[in-house]
Design a protein around this motif. Structure first.
Motif, PDB file in Angstrom:
ATOM      1  N   VAL A 147     -35.403 133.889-122.244  1.00  0.00           N
ATOM      2  CA  VAL A 147     -36.370 135.079-121.888  1.00  0.00           C
ATOM      3  C   VAL A 147     -37.458 134.077-121.321  1.00  0.00           C
ATOM      4  N   ALA A 148     -37.951 132.920-121.830  1.00  0.00           N
ATOM      5  CA  ALA A 148     -38.930 131.979-121.528  1.00  0.00           C
ATOM      6  C   ALA A 148     -38.556 131.627-119.965  1.00  0.00           C
ATOM      7  N   ASP A 149     -37.411 131.116-119.810  1.00  0.00           N
ATOM      8  CA  ASP A 149     -37.258 130.754-118.362  1.00  0.00           C
ATOM      9  C   ASP A 149     -37.224 131.845-117.324  1.00  0.00           C
ATOM     10  N   GLU A 150     -36.667 133.056-117.902  1.00  0.00           N
ATOM     11  CA  GLU A 150     -36.751 134.052-117.027  1.00  0.00           C
ATOM     12  C   GLU A 150     -38.101 134.732-116.668  1.00  0.00           C
ATOM     13  N   LEU A 151     -39.184 134.620-117.616  1.00  0.00           N
ATOM     14  CA  LEU A 151     -40.401 135.029-117.343  1.00  0.00           C
ATOM     15  C   LEU A 151     -40.979 134.037-116.472  1.00  0.00           C
ATOM     16  N   ALA A 152     -40.674 132.709-116.449  1.00  0.00           N
ATOM     17  CA  ALA A 152     -41.273 131.730-115.484  1.00  0.00           C
ATOM     18  C   ALA A 152     -40.922 132.179-114.100  1.00  0.00           C
ATOM     19  N   ARG A 153     -39.690 132.696-114.078  1.00  0.00           N
ATOM     20  CA  ARG A 153     -39.108 133.239-112.707  1.00  0.00           C
ATOM     21  C   ARG A 153     -39.591 134.631-112.246  1.00  0.00           C
ATOM     22  N   PRO A 159     -39.878 128.619-111.134  1.00  0.00           N
ATOM     23  CA  PRO A 159     -40.315 128.194-112.483  1.00  0.00           C
ATOM     24  C   PRO A 159     -41.024 126.733-112.488  1.00  0.00           C
ATOM     25  N   VAL A 160     -41.001 125.796-111.353  1.00  0.00           N
ATOM     26  CA  VAL A 160     -41.809 124.311-111.282  1.00  0.00           C
ATOM     27  C   VAL A 160     -43.269 125.055-111.179  1.00  0.00           C
ATOM     28  N   ALA A 161     -43.498 125.935-110.381  1.00  0.00           N
ATOM     29  CA  ALA A 161     -44.928 126.217-110.233  1.00  0.00           C
ATOM     30  C   ALA A 161     -45.700 127.240-111.498  1.00  0.00           C
ATOM     31  N   PHE A 162     -44.723 127.693-112.141  1.00  0.00           N
ATOM     32  CA  PHE A 162     -45.137 128.274-113.486  1.00  0.00           C
ATOM     33  C   PHE A 162     -45.477 127.445-114.621  1.00  0.00           C
ATOM     34  N   VAL A 163     -44.585 126.193-114.667  1.00  0.00           N
ATOM     35  CA  VAL A 163     -45.266 125.332-115.462  1.00  0.00           C
ATOM     36  C   VAL A 163     -46.485 124.514-115.033  1.00  0.00           C
ATOM     37  N   ALA A 164     -46.590 124.442-113.681  1.00  0.00           N
ATOM     38  CA  ALA A 164     -47.863 123.695-113.067  1.00  0.00           C
ATOM     39  C   ALA A 164     -48.794 124.562-113.500  1.00  0.00           C
ATOM     40  N   GLU A 165     -48.741 125.982-113.469  1.00  0.00           N
ATOM     41  CA  GLU A 165     -49.807 126.890-113.967  1.00  0.00           C
ATOM     42  C   GLU A 165     -50.161 126.798-115.478  1.00  0.00           C
ATOM     43  N   MET A 166     -49.197 126.622-116.038  1.00  0.00           N
ATOM     44  CA  MET A 166     -49.290 126.279-117.718  1.00  0.00           C
ATOM     45  C   MET A 166     -50.174 125.249-117.712  1.00  0.00           C
ATOM     46  N   ASN A 167     -50.200 123.933-117.154  1.00  0.00           N
ATOM     47  CA  ASN A 167     -50.977 122.870-117.119  1.00  0.00           C
ATOM     48  C   ASN A 167     -52.362 122.870-116.736  1.00  0.00           C
ATOM     49  N   ARG A 168     -52.494 123.685-115.415  1.00  0.00           N
ATOM     50  CA  ARG A 168     -53.704 124.197-115.025  1.00  0.00           C
ATOM     51  C   ARG A 168     -54.432 124.997-116.143  1.00  0.00           C
ATOM     52  N   THR A 169     -53.612 125.770-116.706  1.00  0.00           N
ATOM     53  CA  THR A 169     -54.318 126.562-117.848  1.00  0.00           C
ATOM     54  C   THR A 169     -54.841 125.862-118.862  1.00  0.00           C
ATOM     55  N   ALA A 170     -53.891 124.927-119.497  1.00  0.00           N
ATOM     56  CA  ALA A 170     -54.490 124.004-120.455  1.00  0.00           C
ATOM     57  C   ALA A 170     -55.442 123.425-120.319  1.00  0.00           C
ATOM     58  N   GLY A 174     -59.420 123.381-121.855  1.00  0.00           N
ATOM     59  CA  GLY A 174     -59.746 122.142-122.557  1.00  0.00           C
ATOM     60  C   GLY A 174     -58.783 121.378-123.532  1.00  0.00           C
ATOM     61  N   MET A 175     -57.474 121.853-123.348  1.00  0.00           N
ATOM     62  CA  MET A 175     -56.556 121.326-124.118  1.00  0.00           C
ATOM     63  C   MET A 175     -56.350 120.125-123.404  1.00  0.00           C
ATOM     64  N   ASP A 176     -56.828 118.929-123.444  1.00  0.00           N
ATOM     65  CA  ASP A 176     -56.877 117.803-122.714  1.00  0.00           C
ATOM     66  C   ASP A 176     -55.653 117.034-123.285  1.00  0.00           C
ATOM     67  N   ALA A 177     -54.992 117.063-124.569  1.00  0.00           N
ATOM     68  CA  ALA A 177     -53.987 116.143-124.966  1.00  0.00           C
ATOM     69  C   ALA A 177     -52.607 116.978-124.720  1.00  0.00           C
ATOM     70  N   THR A 178     -52.669 118.157-123.823  1.00  0.00           N
ATOM     71  CA  THR A 178     -51.170 118.890-123.899  1.00  0.00           C
ATOM     72  C   THR A 178     -50.912 118.617-122.504  1.00  0.00           C
ATOM     73  N   HIS A 179     -49.613 118.581-122.518  1.00  0.00           N
ATOM     74  CA  HIS A 179     -48.875 118.571-121.040  1.00  0.00           C
ATOM     75  C   HIS A 179     -47.542 119.369-121.100  1.00  0.00           C
ATOM     76  N   TYR A 180     -47.099 120.295-120.421  1.00  0.00           N
ATOM     77  CA  TYR A 180     -46.226 121.142-120.364  1.00  0.00           C
ATOM     78  C   TYR A 180     -44.876 120.851-119.343  1.00  0.00           C
ATOM     79  N   THR A 181     -43.658 120.450-119.690  1.00  0.00           N
ATOM     80  CA  THR A 181     -42.583 120.268-118.661  1.00  0.00           C
ATOM     81  C   THR A 181     -41.810 121.258-118.512  1.00  0.00           C
ATOM     82  N   ASP A 182     -41.693 122.350-119.329  1.00  0.00           N
ATOM     83  CA  ASP A 182     -41.037 123.573-119.579  1.00  0.00           C
ATOM     84  C   ASP A 182     -41.671 124.754-120.222  1.00  0.00           C
ATOM     85  N   PRO A 183     -40.963 126.008-119.985  1.00  0.00           N
ATOM     86  CA  PRO A 183     -41.787 127.021-120.473  1.00  0.00           C
ATOM     87  C   PRO A 183     -41.316 127.476-121.794  1.00  0.00           C
TER      88      PRO A 183
END
Length: 422
Positions: A147-153, A159-170, A174-183
Motif C-alpha cells: 500500500v505504501a508503493d500504491e500511495l506513492a503512485r 514513485p521516484v518523484a514521490f520519494v523526492a518529495e519525501m526528502n524535500r519534506t524531511a 529540519g531532518m538533516d540526518a534523514t534520507h529516503y530511497t523508498d516509501p
C-alpha cells in the motif's frame, strides 16, 4: 503660600518607579533573572543500553536525545513520512473516507512474491477501490509495504518523484540526518535518526485526524482484521506512533504518549531505534515515558524574590503570592525574570502587587535549549508550554509613609525593587 502643601501632597502620592534585580541569581545570570533547578535525574539515565532514542515534551523544544545519533535504516517508520506527504496534498477530515483510488494490476500481482519474502503486506486485487482512509489505515496500522508503493503512485503517478518529495519534506522539517530511497522503508538505504523521527511525528500530529489514523486497525478485502502493529498502543498513555522492524534496522518505535501530571496533561513524543527485540524495545519506551517528566514548584508561596528600597534606606520584601509549578524533564533548569507590573506608591497597603516572576526559559540538562529535537535552531513552536507562566509578587507589610518635605532629597522620589543575594 498654598503651593507648598500642594507640592507636598503631590510628592507624597507620586507613583514610585521600579528597577528590578532578581533574588538569589547566580553570578552568571543577568540582573533580572533567577535560575531554579527541577528535582530528579535527567532523562539521559533512561536511555536504552543499545541503539538510540530521543524525546520531546509537549511537542515543544524541551527535548533530549541519546548520544550517537548516527543515521540507521528506517524500516517501516518511513511510512510516517509517506503518510505525512500524502495527507499534506490530500487532507483528510475526521470521520471522512476521503478520495477513492484504484489498485493497479501490477501491484496486485506482486502480492504472492512479497508474501513469500515475509514482507509486511495486505491482500490487494486488481482494480480494487480503496478510500484514502482505508489506504492510510493499511499503511499505518497493518504496515503494508504494497500500500505504501500504491500511495506513492497515487500521489502523482511517479514513485521516484514521490520519494523526492519525501526528502524535500524531511529537509523542510529540519531532518538533516534523514534520507529516503523508498516509501515503505524496506530499503536499507532509507536512513534516519531517533531525533529526526521525533521531529517528524511532532509535525504529523498537527495534521487533522493523523493521531486517529496512527492508532487505528485495518480490515482487508478478505475480511481479515489487522490489529495495529504498535505493541504499546493504549498502554502507558501511548495513543499514536509507528513501528518498524527489519534485520538491518532492528526493532523500532516512534510514539506519542499522554502523561497526566499535577499541572495537567502533557504530550510526550519519542523514538527508540535499533533495539535487539520487541521486549527490549517495549521496556525502553516505557522507561522513557515513566522518567520523562517531573512537576515541581520552582517558587514557593511566600518566598521573597525581591526587595523594594527607598532613598532613605527603608525596604520591604516582595513575596510570591502562590507556588509556581513547572513540568519539564527531571533536572531541567527554569529561568525566571522579575518584571515590574504596578508602580508602588507611598503608604501602599500590605498585599499590593508590585512585580511578577515569569518563566522565560526551560532547559533540559542534557541538551542546549537553543536547538530542537532535530538539531535545527529552535523556533516559536519549540517553546515549552510552561514558558510565560507567572506569579505575582506582593508586599506583606504597608509601605512606610514619605518623610516630611523638609527631609526629601533634591531628586525625584523613587522606590527601587532590588534583590539581595542570600
Amino acid at each position: 503660600m498654598a503651593v507648598l502643601p500642594a507640592l507636598t501632597a503631590v510628592l507624597c502620592t507620586a507613583a514610585l518607579a521600579l528597577s528590578l534585580v532578581a533574588f538569589g541569581r547566580p553570578a552568571s545570570a543577568s540582573a533580572s533573572e533567577v535560575v531554579r533547578a527541577l528535582p530528579g535525574t535527567p532523562p539521559s539515565s533512561a536511555w536504552p543500553a543499545a541503539g538510540q532514542a530521543a524525546l520531546a515534551v509537549d511537542g515543544g523544544g524541551q527535548y533530549t536525545s541519546s548520544p550517537g545519533q548516527d543515521p540507521v535504516p528506517t524500516a517501516s517508520t518511513a511510512k510516517l513520512m509517506t503518510a505525512y506527504v500524502f495527507l499534506s496534498r490530500y487532507p483528510l477530515a475526521p470521520g471522512q473516507a476521503g478520495r477513492s483510488f484504484t489498485v493497479s494490476a501490477d501491484e496486485a500481482a506482486r502480492y504472492p512474491a512479497r508474501l513469500a519474502r515475509s514482507e509486511s503486506v495486505v491482500p490487494l486485487r486488481p482494480g480494487q477501490r480503496m478510500s484514502e482512509r482505508e489506504a492510510l489505515q493499511a499503511l499505518l496500522a497493518a504496515s503494508a509495504n504494497n500500500v505504501a508503493d500504491e500511495l506513492a503512485r497515487w500521489y502523482g503517478s511517479d514513485p521516484v518523484a514521490f520519494v523526492a518529495e519525501m526528502n524535500r519534506t524531511a529537509h523542510r522539517l529540519g531532518m538533516d540526518a534523514t534520507h529516503y530511497t523508498d516509501p515503505s522503508g524496506l530499503h536499507t538505504t532509507s536512513i534516519t535518526t531517533a531525533a529526526d523521527q521525533v521531529r517528524l511525528l511532532r509535525a504529523a500530529l498537527r495534521l487533522p485526524d493523523f493521531a486517529t489514523l496512527a492508532s487505528s486497525s485495518y480490515t482487508d478485502i478478505n475480511g481479515h482484521h489487522h490489529t495495529n502493529t504498535n505493541p504499546l498502543l493504549g498502554r502507558d498513555g501511548v495513543f499514536a506512533g509507528k513501528t518498524g522492524t527489519t534485520r538491518a534496522a532492528g526493532h523500532n518505535l516512534v510514539f506519542a504518549a499522554r502523561r497526566e501530571t499535577t499541572a495537567g496533561p502533557r504530550i510526550i513524543v519519542g523514538a527508540v531505534l535499533h533495539q535487539p527485540d520487541t521486549a527490549t524495545l517495549k521496556t525502553a519506551v516505557q522507561h522513557l515515558i515513566t522518567n520523562s517528566l517531573v512537576t515541581a514548584p520552582v517558587v514557593r508561596k511566600g518566598e521573597v524574590l525581591a526587595w523594594a528600597h527607598d532613598d532613605w534606606g527603608r525596604s520591604t520584601a516582595l513575596h510570591a503570592a502562590r507556588d509556581l509549578l513547572v513540568t519539564a524533564p527531571p533536572g531541567s533548569s527554569a529561568t525566571l525574570a522579575i518584571e515590574p507590573t504596578t508602580a508602588l506608591t507611598s503608604s501602599a497597603p500590605a498585599g499590593t502587587t508590585a512585580a511578577r516572576a515569569v518563566v522565560t526559559d526551560i532547559q533540559p540538562t542534557d541538551n542546549s535549549r537553543t536547538r530542537n529535537a532535530s538539531g535545527a535552531p529552535a523556533t516559536d513552536e519549540d517553546h515549552h508550554p510552561d514558558e510565560r507562566a507567572s506569579i505575582t509578587l506582593q508586599t506583606q507589610t504597608p509601605l512606610p509613609r514619605t518623610p516630611p518635605l523638609m527631609w526629601l532629597p533634591l531628586r525625584p522620589l523613587a522606590w527601587l525593587t532590588e534583590a539581595v543575594t542570600p
